[in-house]
Design a protein around this motif. Structure first.
Motif, PDB file in Angstrom:
ATOM      1  N   THR A   1      -3.517  22.904   1.836  1.00 32.89           N
ATOM      2  CA  THR A   1      -3.234  21.518   2.198  1.00 32.89           C
ATOM      3  C   THR A   1      -4.353  20.615   1.673  1.00 32.89           C
ATOM      4  OG1 THR A   1      -4.401  21.656   4.319  1.00 32.89           O
ATOM      5  CG2 THR A   1      -2.075  22.297   4.288  1.00 32.89           C
ATOM      6  N   PRO A   2      -4.050  19.343   1.370  1.00 28.02           N
ATOM      7  CA  PRO A   2      -5.059  18.431   0.830  1.00 28.02           C
ATOM      8  C   PRO A   2      -5.929  17.774   1.891  1.00 28.02           C
ATOM      9  CG  PRO A   2      -2.951  17.349   0.886  1.00 28.02           C
ATOM     10  CD  PRO A   2      -2.698  18.754   1.361  1.00 28.02           C
ATOM     11  N   ALA A   3      -5.704  18.105   3.151  1.00 26.95           N
ATOM     12  CA  ALA A   3      -6.493  17.576   4.265  1.00 26.95           C
ATOM     13  C   ALA A   3      -6.233  18.481   5.467  1.00 26.95           C
ATOM     14  CB  ALA A   3      -6.109  16.131   4.570  1.00 26.95           C
TER      15      ALA A   3
ATOM     16  N   ASP B   1       0.839  -1.202   0.000  1.00 27.54           N
ATOM     17  CA  ASP B   1       0.000   0.000   0.000  1.00 27.54           C
ATOM     18  C   ASP B   1       0.872   1.248   0.000  1.00 27.54           C
ATOM     19  OD1 ASP B   1      -2.422  -1.234  -0.066  1.00 27.54           O
ATOM     20  OD2 ASP B   1      -3.180  -0.354   1.794  1.00 27.54           O
ATOM     21  N   VAL B   2       0.469   2.233  -0.763  1.00 27.08           N
ATOM     22  CA  VAL B   2       1.089   3.554  -0.702  1.00 27.08           C
ATOM     23  C   VAL B   2       0.065   4.511  -0.122  1.00 27.08           C
ATOM     24  CG1 VAL B   2       2.596   3.083  -2.652  1.00 27.08           C
ATOM     25  CG2 VAL B   2       0.388   4.159  -3.058  1.00 27.08           C
ATOM     26  N   TRP B   3       0.547   5.602   0.461  1.00 26.14           N
ATOM     27  CA  TRP B   3      -0.380   6.577   1.025  1.00 26.14           C
ATOM     28  C   TRP B   3       0.201   7.968   0.896  1.00 26.14           C
ATOM     29  CZ3 TRP B   3       2.869   3.664   3.977  1.00 26.14           C
ATOM     30  CH2 TRP B   3       3.653   4.311   4.928  1.00 26.14           C
ATOM     31  N   GLY B   4      -0.645   8.953   1.088  1.00 20.88           N
ATOM     32  CA  GLY B   4      -0.250  10.344   0.939  1.00 20.88           C
ATOM     33  C   GLY B   4      -0.849  10.916  -0.333  1.00 20.88           C
ATOM     34  N   HIS B   5      -0.732  12.230  -0.487  1.00 22.56           N
ATOM     35  CA  HIS B   5      -1.342  12.897  -1.628  1.00 22.56           C
ATOM     36  C   HIS B   5      -0.349  13.127  -2.760  1.00 22.56           C
ATOM     37  CE1 HIS B   5       0.651  16.095   0.563  1.00 22.56           C
ATOM     38  NE2 HIS B   5       0.539  16.885  -0.481  1.00 22.56           N
TER      39      HIS B   5
ATOM     40  N   GLY C   1       4.122  -1.301   3.263  1.00 25.21           N
ATOM     41  CA  GLY C   1       3.602   0.006   2.891  1.00 25.21           C
ATOM     42  C   GLY C   1       4.751   0.898   2.471  1.00 25.21           C
ATOM     43  N   PHE C   2       4.435   1.925   1.686  1.00 30.43           N
ATOM     44  CA  PHE C   2       5.474   2.851   1.245  1.00 30.43           C
ATOM     45  C   PHE C   2       4.914   4.262   1.285  1.00 30.43           C
ATOM     46  CE2 PHE C   2       8.444   5.032  -1.489  1.00 30.43           C
ATOM     47  CZ  PHE C   2       9.650   4.425  -1.186  1.00 30.43           C
ATOM     48  N   GLY C   3       5.516   5.103   2.121  1.00 26.09           N
ATOM     49  CA  GLY C   3       5.058   6.483   2.259  1.00 26.09           C
ATOM     50  C   GLY C   3       5.841   7.165   3.360  1.00 26.09           C
ATOM     51  N   ARG C   4       5.326   8.296   3.838  1.00 32.32           N
ATOM     52  CA  ARG C   4       6.003   9.009   4.921  1.00 32.32           C
ATOM     53  C   ARG C   4       5.642   8.372   6.254  1.00 32.32           C
ATOM     54  NH1 ARG C   4       8.612  12.851   7.385  1.00 32.32           N
ATOM     55  NH2 ARG C   4       7.675  13.939   9.131  1.00 32.32           N
ATOM     56  N   VAL C   5       6.660   7.988   6.996  1.00 28.67           N
ATOM     57  CA  VAL C   5       6.488   7.336   8.294  1.00 28.67           C
ATOM     58  C   VAL C   5       6.876   8.312   9.392  1.00 28.67           C
ATOM     59  CG1 VAL C   5       7.347   5.506   9.810  1.00 28.67           C
ATOM     60  CG2 VAL C   5       6.859   5.023   7.401  1.00 28.67           C
ATOM     61  N   HIS C   6       6.064   8.387  10.432  1.00 28.20           N
ATOM     62  CA  HIS C   6       6.385   9.233  11.580  1.00 28.20           C
ATOM     63  C   HIS C   6       5.871   8.552  12.841  1.00 28.20           C
ATOM     64  CE1 HIS C   6       2.125  10.565  11.607  1.00 28.20           C
ATOM     65  NE2 HIS C   6       2.258  10.586  10.306  1.00 28.20           N
TER      66      HIS C   6
ATOM     67  N   ARG D   1      -5.375   5.089   3.086  1.00 23.31           N
ATOM     68  CA  ARG D   1      -5.835   6.461   3.331  1.00 23.31           C
ATOM     69  C   ARG D   1      -4.752   7.304   3.984  1.00 23.31           C
ATOM     70  NH1 ARG D   1      -9.527   5.233   6.470  1.00 23.31           N
ATOM     71  NH2 ARG D   1      -8.706   5.932   8.476  1.00 23.31           N
ATOM     72  N   ASP D   2      -4.084   6.730   4.997  1.00 30.55           N
ATOM     73  CA  ASP D   2      -3.047   7.455   5.722  1.00 30.55           C
ATOM     74  C   ASP D   2      -2.216   6.441   6.494  1.00 30.55           C
ATOM     75  OD1 ASP D   2      -4.744   6.733   7.829  1.00 30.55           O
ATOM     76  OD2 ASP D   2      -5.608   8.744   8.002  1.00 30.55           O
ATOM     77  N   LEU D   3      -1.205   6.929   7.219  1.00 35.25           N
ATOM     78  CA  LEU D   3      -0.318   6.024   7.949  1.00 35.25           C
ATOM     79  C   LEU D   3      -1.074   5.138   8.950  1.00 35.25           C
ATOM     80  CD1 LEU D   3       2.430   4.922   8.803  1.00 35.25           C
ATOM     81  CD2 LEU D   3       2.738   6.961  10.220  1.00 35.25           C
TER      82      LEU D   3
END
Length: 307
Positions: free
Chosen positions: A191-193, A94-98, A141-146, A124-126
């Motif tokens: 911002t997109p959200a 899964d990828v996430w983010g805009h 998953g692949f995206g921004r992790v925090h 949808r999000d992390l």
């Protein structure tokens, strides 16, 4: 004695999280249902595994002795199921983010030698992706992790992308060839959200004193940039490598002193690791080295600190 693995999993999640609410959320259960599963396991074993008080949850002596074996039992179960499924389907990521970088990054290595067939999906999000990993619905998953990440998940940084600012032609800074992030004070970040769902943008506004922001419905990049073209105070942040649609009156300007970097990571469950994950991770790490995706100079760049 035959153990019900659902009750064992309930106990292990509570033991690792040290919190019934967090464990219930990770498993997609109500706290009441989770408590019943743990109580059923304790009844089967004839011992008390967990104690709860105003300080939280702690393992009893019996619980501490039982936990390592319970974890190994779940690992063996999950490895057996994963090995069977690995022969039947592609690796689900899964990828996430805009933004588009996760899909573009995966596409860039999808045909590399040894990479298994990939089945990309859109989280949808992390938190949603983390829950899907915990439940075994996806493999990575692949995206921004925090932080914070749920127990049992880990990640590896794969790519750092410089961030540009996009403004409309009527913005006072539109003619600049480069900008410092603090020069955007007094402008409005689109911002997109909601900002509290966008970790990087929230940290950026705090670090560089951007007080005004406005959530725009996330209908895609082109509609957002069209809104931007009509706002003389508005701006959008995008990784510099993101292909942008041609929108009249919108231009991209590099950010410098410092250059913000957007971090992309591969995220997966540690127990058990998907059997095909090593091949994907190896290809991503190789591409990161060859394409210098992880170049970072703290004297020149800004990367949000974790925590």
């Amino acid at each position: 004695m035959d153990l019900d693995l659902a009750t064992v999993r309930a106990f292990v999640f509570v033991a690792e999280e040290r919190h019934f609410g967090h464990a219930a959320a990770a498993l997609g259960l109500s706290q009441q249902a989770l408590s019943k599963r743990v109580a059923r396991l304790e009844s089967t074993l004839g011992v008390r595994l967990l104690d709860r008080d105003h300080h939280g949850v702690r393992l009893t002596d019996d619980g501490a002795r039982f936990l390592p074996g319970a974890q190994e039992t779940l690992d063996a179960n999950d490895r057996a199921v994963a090995a069977l499924r690995a022969e039947q389907r592609p690796l689900r990521v899964d990828v996430w983010g805009h933004l588009y970088a996760p899909l573009r990054t995966l596409a860039g290595i999808a045909t590399a030698p040894g990479v298994p067939p990939l089945e990309p999906g859109h989280g949808r999000d992390l938190p949603a992706v983390a829950a899907a990993l915990t439940h075994g619905d996806i493999d990575a998953g692949f995206g921004r992790v925090h932080p914070p990440l749920p127990a049992g998940l880990t990640h590896r940084l794969i790519r750092l992308e410089p961030v540009d600012v996009l403004v409309g032609a009527d913005h006072p800074l539109a003619t600049a060839t480069e900008l410092r992030p603090d020069q955007l004070r007094g402008s409005v970040l689109h911002t997109p959200a909601a900002l509290d769902r966008l970790d990087f943008l929230a940290r950026f506004t705090h670090r560089f004193g951007i007080d005004d922001h406005r959530a725009t419905p996330n209908l895609g990049l082109a509609p957002m940039l069209s809104v931007l073209a009509d706002d003389p105070r508005g701006f959008v942040l995008l990784p510099a490598d993101v292909p942008t649609p041609e929108i009249t009156g919108v231009r991209a300007i590099p950010l410098v002193d410092p250059t913000p970097l957007y971090a992309w990571s591969l995220l997966w469950r540690t127990r058990p690791e998907p059997p095909q994950l090593d091949a994907l991770l190896t290809a991503l790490v190789r591409a990161a080295g060859e394409r210098r995706w992880l170049d970072y100079d703290p004297a020149r760049d800004w990367l949000p600190a974790e925590g």
